[in-house]
Design a protein around this motif. Structure first.
Motif, PDB file in Angstrom:
ATOM      1  N   GLY A 165      -2.683 -30.027  -7.004  1.00 20.33           N
ATOM      2  CA  GLY A 165      -1.868 -30.633  -8.055  1.00 20.33           C
ATOM      3  C   GLY A 165      -2.519 -30.470  -9.411  1.00 20.33           C
ATOM      4  N   ASP A 166      -2.690 -31.582 -10.146  1.00 20.79           N
ATOM      5  CA  ASP A 166      -3.273 -31.532 -11.487  1.00 20.79           C
ATOM      6  C   ASP A 166      -4.800 -31.601 -11.477  1.00 20.79           C
ATOM      7  N   THR A 167      -5.399 -31.703 -10.313  1.00 19.26           N
ATOM      8  CA  THR A 167      -6.857 -31.794 -10.210  1.00 19.26           C
ATOM      9  C   THR A 167      -7.498 -30.438 -10.503  1.00 19.26           C
ATOM     10  N   ALA A 168      -8.545 -30.446 -11.332  1.00 17.84           N
ATOM     11  CA  ALA A 168      -9.286 -29.225 -11.645  1.00 17.84           C
ATOM     12  C   ALA A 168     -10.566 -29.198 -10.814  1.00 17.84           C
ATOM     13  N   VAL A 169     -10.795 -28.089 -10.135  1.00 22.84           N
ATOM     14  CA  VAL A 169     -11.983 -27.946  -9.292  1.00 22.84           C
ATOM     15  C   VAL A 169     -12.626 -26.593  -9.566  1.00 22.84           C
ATOM     16  N   THR A 170     -13.917 -26.631  -9.882  1.00 21.70           N
ATOM     17  CA  THR A 170     -14.699 -25.405 -10.047  1.00 21.70           C
ATOM     18  C   THR A 170     -15.692 -25.321  -8.904  1.00 21.70           C
ATOM     19  N   ALA A 171     -15.725 -24.156  -8.245  1.00 23.67           N
ATOM     20  CA  ALA A 171     -16.567 -23.996  -7.053  1.00 23.67           C
ATOM     21  C   ALA A 171     -17.784 -23.140  -7.353  1.00 23.67           C
ATOM     22  N   GLU A 172     -18.908 -23.522  -6.750  1.00 21.76           N
ATOM     23  CA  GLU A 172     -20.151 -22.747  -6.838  1.00 21.76           C
ATOM     24  C   GLU A 172     -20.697 -22.555  -5.427  1.00 21.76           C
ATOM     25  N   HIS A 227     -22.715 -23.608   2.220  1.00 22.80           N
ATOM     26  CA  HIS A 227     -22.916 -24.715   1.285  1.00 22.80           C
ATOM     27  C   HIS A 227     -22.208 -24.375  -0.021  1.00 22.80           C
ATOM     28  N   THR A 228     -21.159 -25.137  -0.310  1.00 21.67           N
ATOM     29  CA  THR A 228     -20.403 -24.928  -1.544  1.00 21.67           C
ATOM     30  C   THR A 228     -20.402 -26.223  -2.346  1.00 21.67           C
ATOM     31  N   ARG A 229     -20.580 -26.081  -3.657  1.00 20.70           N
ATOM     32  CA  ARG A 229     -20.590 -27.238  -4.561  1.00 20.70           C
ATOM     33  C   ARG A 229     -19.339 -27.172  -5.438  1.00 20.70           C
ATOM     34  N   TYR A 230     -18.626 -28.299  -5.507  1.00 19.58           N
ATOM     35  CA  TYR A 230     -17.372 -28.363  -6.255  1.00 19.58           C
ATOM     36  C   TYR A 230     -17.494 -29.377  -7.387  1.00 19.58           C
ATOM     37  N   ALA A 231     -17.236 -28.948  -8.618  1.00 23.56           N
ATOM     38  CA  ALA A 231     -17.160 -29.859  -9.767  1.00 23.56           C
ATOM     39  C   ALA A 231     -15.707 -30.298  -9.894  1.00 23.56           C
ATOM     40  N   VAL A 232     -15.463 -31.601  -9.739  1.00 15.82           N
ATOM     41  CA  VAL A 232     -14.104 -32.125  -9.652  1.00 15.82           C
ATOM     42  C   VAL A 232     -13.767 -32.936 -10.899  1.00 15.82           C
ATOM     43  N   ASP A 233     -12.561 -32.721 -11.411  1.00 16.89           N
ATOM     44  CA  ASP A 233     -11.994 -33.536 -12.485  1.00 16.89           C
ATOM     45  C   ASP A 233     -10.599 -33.938 -12.033  1.00 16.89           C
ATOM     46  N   ALA A 234     -10.480 -35.165 -11.465  1.00 10.97           N
ATOM     47  CA  ALA A 234      -9.236 -35.599 -10.829  1.00 10.97           C
ATOM     48  C   ALA A 234      -8.609 -36.748 -11.615  1.00 10.97           C
ATOM     49  N   PRO A 235      -7.372 -36.567 -12.118  1.00  7.91           N
ATOM     50  CA  PRO A 235      -6.699 -37.667 -12.824  1.00  7.91           C
ATOM     51  C   PRO A 235      -6.249 -38.770 -11.877  1.00  7.91           C
ATOM     52  N   ASP A 236      -6.063 -38.442 -10.607  1.00 12.48           N
ATOM     53  CA  ASP A 236      -5.590 -39.420  -9.623  1.00 12.48           C
ATOM     54  C   ASP A 236      -6.342 -39.202  -8.303  1.00 12.48           C
ATOM     55  N   PRO A 237      -6.352 -40.201  -7.430  1.00 10.22           N
ATOM     56  CA  PRO A 237      -6.922 -39.984  -6.104  1.00 10.22           C
ATOM     57  C   PRO A 237      -6.187 -38.835  -5.391  1.00 10.22           C
ATOM     58  N   PHE A 238      -6.922 -38.089  -4.603  1.00  9.97           N
ATOM     59  CA  PHE A 238      -6.307 -36.946  -3.920  1.00  9.97           C
ATOM     60  C   PHE A 238      -7.125 -36.599  -2.677  1.00  9.97           C
ATOM     61  N   THR A 239      -6.641 -35.618  -1.922  1.00 13.58           N
ATOM     62  CA  THR A 239      -7.335 -35.153  -0.723  1.00 13.58           C
ATOM     63  C   THR A 239      -7.708 -33.689  -0.869  1.00 13.58           C
ATOM     64  N   MET A 240      -8.983 -33.409  -0.774  1.00 12.33           N
ATOM     65  CA  MET A 240      -9.441 -32.012  -0.737  1.00 12.33           C
ATOM     66  C   MET A 240      -9.257 -31.479   0.681  1.00 12.33           C
ATOM     67  N   ARG A 241      -8.684 -30.299   0.770  1.00 12.70           N
ATOM     68  CA  ARG A 241      -8.467 -29.672   2.067  1.00 12.70           C
ATOM     69  C   ARG A 241      -9.220 -28.339   2.093  1.00 12.70           C
ATOM     70  N   PHE A 242     -10.035 -28.167   3.117  1.00 17.11           N
ATOM     71  CA  PHE A 242     -10.897 -26.987   3.199  1.00 17.11           C
ATOM     72  C   PHE A 242     -10.441 -26.074   4.337  1.00 17.11           C
TER      73      PHE A 242
END
Length: 528
Positions: free
Chosen positions: A456-463, A469-484
């Motif tokens: 949705g509107d959530t911004a995620v940058t992956a490293e 092992h993956t690191r995600y920088a998350v900027d979420a305006p609302d609660p949400f579920t990350m699905r991998f």
């Protein structure tokens, strides 16, 4: 005083020449046997190693790129030997697999020679070496017809372990103790299924010899501790495998009526005793015999009937007889009764250990009639000639991730296993394949294994830190579920700004999920 080099090893190398010639005389390796699966596994191990994962339990790029826990369950030693060779300058993945095949033959020869030489002399040892190396199962079926790298390597470890235990029994010293313990650990970490046969057989052999002649309590203790230490040294592999045996759908490998049902693979006595024949590689499906080697079983019988001391050959003749019996249809009730035996899948897998018993008996025969050694060896080599004409093969091709994914998408196999042996039990149904991850791999990108379509509107940058092992920088305006796009399996953990959080499971695919709050934070997903 320094012990002189035994020049008998030079004759051992000469005896091995015909057996290793197909590997050293041809470039590349065949692409239509299990060899290709072992090549791709080694390539994946190298990718994990280069990505910073020294001992992976998870193959990050297998199974359409979702990952597959094959390294958690499949014995790793043969691949690590290949890995060491691959790290040498100018050695390819295919070249290192070929080197392991060659080293396995030489190791099996050295172990058999050393064991028989110490007990019955050099002529007997050379004969036993030829009988072992040119047993059809070791010479042709495993390395060429089937292309099974770890099982081929296990026959080298078996003869070396037998020799080391014999030396330790006769003269317990610290170096011999350490060598025996390491080789016993190697039995377990080279091939899962053969370890169930070879480990108990070596233990029974040890007890047989300890009880047959007087030994001090110290010798008993040293040998028992060596076995215990060997099992303990291999615990890094077998302990997670046993602890997580219910985390995968392993029963797919013994399905009734399937190709892997042991009832479909019993042998006839006629086939076991038949001679090897040269195969017609122009035929669509050349048929070969699962046989013992005609010289091997004939000379073994002569050893039994001509050796005056029953105790000298009792263990080997009885063991060979039991193993042969287990390969015949009459043994079906035994396979039905013993709980682990069906996992061997093919009764003819016992041919390799049977070959070792027959080879020792051949050595015992020549010990009684040493002048016959050249004749017996010549007959063994002559009867082995038909199997020196191995299948033709061309260039193997690439071993990169793209090649693996394409094979999987074409339905050749999944995760380099024929029945998807190690699919986690959390996966209920994966009938629809989401090609997001595999497309990244095909197009040369490193996946972030995140289902971005659900953000949705959530911004995620992956490293990517490592392949697991993956690191995600998350900027979420609302609660949400990350699905991998990662299968749920013991070992996956997640943290938010370093604090552990619980992972969920999305059904029916069995993929990992993570319920997260609104805000800015860092999520780490790793497999430990």
């Amino acid at each position: 005083m320094t012990k002189r080099f035994d020049r008998g090893y030079l004759i051992v190398l000469a005896i091995c020449f015909l057996a290793v010639w197909p590997f050293i005389s041809r470039a590349s390796l065949p692409a239509h046997t299990d060899t290709e699966l072992h090549i791709y596994r080694l390539a994946e191990l190298l990718r994990m190693w280069e990505g910073g994962v020294i001992y992976p339990r998870w193959a990050a790029n297998f199974y359409y790129g979702y990952g597959y826990p094959i390294f958690n369950y499949y014995a790793p030693l043969a691949y690590y030997v290949g890995l060491v060779i691959t790290l040498l300058p100018g050695v390819s993945i295919v070249g290192s697999v070929k080197a392991v095949f060659v080293l396995s033959t030489l190791g099996a020869a050295v172990g058999m020679y050393g064991f028989v030489r110490d007990n019955w002399g050099k002529p007997a040892a050379w004969t036993a070496t030829a009988a072992y190396i040119y047993a059809p199962y070791l010479q042709f079926i495993d390395p060429h017809a089937r292309g099974v790298l770890p099982e081929t390597a296990s026959f080298a470890i078996f003869s070396l372990a037998l020799w080391s235990l014999d030396r330790l029994r006769k003269q317990p010293t610290a170096p011999r103790f350490i060598t025996a313990a390491l080789l016993l650990a190697a039995i377990i970490t080279t091939h899962n299924l053969m370890a169930f046969i070879m480990g108990p057989l070596l233990f029974v052999w040890t007890l047989f010899h300890l009880t047959r002649s007087p030994h001090s309590g110290r010798v008993w203790a040293v040998l028992m501790v060596a076995f215990t230490l060997g099992v303990a040294l291999a615990a890094f592999f077998w302990l997670p495998m046993v602890a997580e045996q219910n985390a995968i759908k392993i029963n797919t490998v013994i399905g009734a009526g399937s190709h892997y049902d042991f009832n479909s693979h019993f042998l006839t006595l006629r086939e076991l005793l038949s001679p090897s024949q040269r195969l017609d590689w122009r035929a669509s499906a050349p048929a070969y015999h699962f046989n013992l080697g005609i010289v091997q079983w004939v000379v073994a019988l002569l050893a039994i009937f001509t050796t005056k001391k029953w105790g000298q050959h009792a263990f080997y003749s009885i063991t060979a007889a039991v193993l042969i019996l287990l390969m015949l249809p009459i043994a079906s009730p035994i396979w039905d009764t013993l709980p682990l035996l069906p996992y061997l899948q093919f009764p003819w897998r016992l041919l390799g250990v049977t070959a070792a018993m027959l080879a020792i008996l051949c050595g015992i025969f020549v010990h009684r009639f040493p002048r016959l050694a050249p004749i017996v060896i010549a007959l063994i080599l002559f009867c082995a000639l038909p199997l020196t004409h191995v299948p033709p093969w061309g260039d193997f091709g690439k071993t990169d991730v793209l090649t693996v994914v394409v094979h999987e998408l074409q339905g050749a196999w999944l995760g380099t296993t024929s029945t998807a042996d190690f699919v986690p039990t959390t996966v209920d149904n994966l009938s629809v394949i989401d090609e997001t991850v595999s497309r990244d791999l095909i197009e040369g990108r490193t996946p972030d294994w995140l289902n971005r379509a659900t953000l949705g509107d959530t911004a995620v940058t992956a490293e990517t830190i490592t392949p697991v092992h993956t690191r995600y920088a998350v900027d979420a305006p609302d609660p949400f579920t990350m699905r991998f796009y990662r299968f749920a399996f013991p070992g996956w953990t997640a943290t938010i700004d370093g604090e552990p959080v619980a992972l969920g499971i999305a059904k029916p695919e069995g993929w990992l999920t993570l319920s997260l709050p609104a805000g800015q934070y860092t999520v780490d997903l790793r497999f430990g």
